[in-house]
Design an enzyme around this catalytic site. Sequence first.
Site, PDB file in Angstrom:
ATOM      1  N   LYS A   1      22.148  61.188  -8.746  1.00  0.00           N
ATOM      2  CA  LYS A   1      23.370  61.849  -8.949  1.00  0.00           C
ATOM      3  C   LYS A   1      24.177  61.550 -10.051  1.00  0.00           C
ATOM      4  O   LYS A   1      25.213  62.215 -10.062  1.00  0.00           O
ATOM      5  CB  LYS A   1      24.252  61.935  -7.666  1.00  0.00           C
ATOM      6  CG  LYS A   1      23.551  62.292  -6.371  1.00  0.00           C
ATOM      7  CD  LYS A   1      24.489  62.041  -5.288  1.00  0.00           C
ATOM      8  CE  LYS A   1      23.580  62.445  -3.885  1.00  0.00           C
ATOM      9  NZ  LYS A   1      24.706  62.278  -2.835  1.00  0.00           N
TER      10      LYS A   1
ATOM     11  N   ASP B   1      17.872  53.728  -6.600  1.00  0.00           N
ATOM     12  CA  ASP B   1      16.932  54.760  -6.569  1.00  0.00           C
ATOM     13  C   ASP B   1      16.986  55.118  -5.054  1.00  0.00           C
ATOM     14  O   ASP B   1      17.219  54.405  -4.190  1.00  0.00           O
ATOM     15  CB  ASP B   1      15.481  54.384  -6.821  1.00  0.00           C
ATOM     16  CG  ASP B   1      15.390  54.452  -8.442  1.00  0.00           C
ATOM     17  OD1 ASP B   1      16.092  54.948  -9.239  1.00  0.00           O
ATOM     18  OD2 ASP B   1      14.350  53.964  -8.871  1.00  0.00           O
TER      19      ASP B   1
ATOM     20  N   GLU C   1       0.783  -1.440  -0.023  1.00  0.00           N
ATOM     21  CA  GLU C   1       0.011  -0.045   0.064  1.00  0.00           C
ATOM     22  C   GLU C   1       0.984   1.326   0.204  1.00  0.00           C
ATOM     23  O   GLU C   1       2.293   1.099   0.401  1.00  0.00           O
ATOM     24  CB  GLU C   1      -0.956   0.093   1.092  1.00  0.00           C
ATOM     25  CG  GLU C   1      -0.332  -0.070   2.493  1.00  0.00           C
ATOM     26  CD  GLU C   1      -1.295  -0.455   3.474  1.00  0.00           C
ATOM     27  OE1 GLU C   1      -0.977  -0.089   4.720  1.00  0.00           O
ATOM     28  OE2 GLU C   1      -2.232  -0.977   3.432  1.00  0.00           O
TER      29      GLU C   1
END
Length: 414
Positions: free
Chosen positions: A222, A200, A47
């Site tokens: 920058k 960012d 099983e």
Amino acid sequence: MAENPAYPVGLRLTGRRVVVLGGGQVAQRRLPALIAAGADIHLVSPEATPSVEAMADAGEITWTKRPYEDGDLADAWYALIATSDRQANTDASAEAERHRVWCVRSDDADAATAWTPATGHSEGVTVAVLTTNAKGRDPRHTAAIRDAVVEGLRDGTLVAPHHRTRTPGVALVGGGPGDPDLITVRGRRLLAEADVVIADRLGPRDLLAELPPHVEVIDAAKIPYGRYMAQEAINNALIEHAKQGKSVVRLKGGDPFVFGRGMEEAQALAEAGIACTVVPGISSSISVPGAAGIPVTHRGVAHEFTVVSGHVAPDDERSLVDWPALARLRGTLVVLMGVDKIGRIAETLIAHGKPADTPVALVQEGTTAAQRRVDATLATVAETVRTEDVKPPAVIVIGEVVNVGVHSPLNASE
């Protein structure tokens, strides 16, 4: 058994016969890795669990529905012995020894000829951790070591530099709403492997301090613009560094494609023939309200939410937003980049039918230590922004969900 350490080795099982005895929980845990390895798997068990049975039904394994019999391990390269019958396990282990088949026993590791390591995976690397000898084996300890190593590789805290030639390119990485813990695992790993990071100001700044000393960090605000527009200059910087053979990460706040100009950068890279990887990020439009205790949807209150940019006013000819249509919606309206335009936004919504007493919440610096929430209504929000000195970045939530939410801020990082 001699107290010698186990010899670690990687088995290449593609197309090779592997026998699994027992169809219970042990088999259920071990079978997926054997299937992924391409093994020719033969399960012998009267099983099986529903999950194991599903693998047989899908043709991933061959299932013989009976108990173990002598001879089952013939021609096997590897065996997993995991039945509930200890005598059958002992007999099968003896057969494996006769046939020189490496075997693992779930009921008695010391009697086996092989041990299953605690394994994990990260970007093409398999981490396998074994206890050095049988005495004092502690599976939980080896699993904890495995987890720590894999997590370190995934989040970039355990850096393993590549020493072979890498393909240069650019990764557009969404950094999430601000809390450094809210960047994706892949994004953090790519950061750890980068040669150049162009960031960012709204990206998770704390992550930049963790980068190795050799990494060049460039503040996108920058970059010298000269005769170029700001975005064009950023695109050129990405292309220039990638063409130098460097691994470049473009670290952006939120998600690269939610008001982040990520597609503009991807298109520029494609035109330049530069390989580009996009790593989605957690958008502030959902995460920041959630961190402040506001659900953007709620059963019986809002079945929709709409995210719009407020960087241009409703009466600006550049606006692409259908504000009259938004005023008619019954759901939640989330406005990004709209702090300085919220007065005119509120007036427009009211003029087109939105009730003046509609609740509004402004969440400033969401998910960071500086987070704060200010509540108002459409009628009062402009004055509230002035008196409370609300500054960008702030996410604005308009709708009845503002009153549904938990008014004490939630800690989104825990």
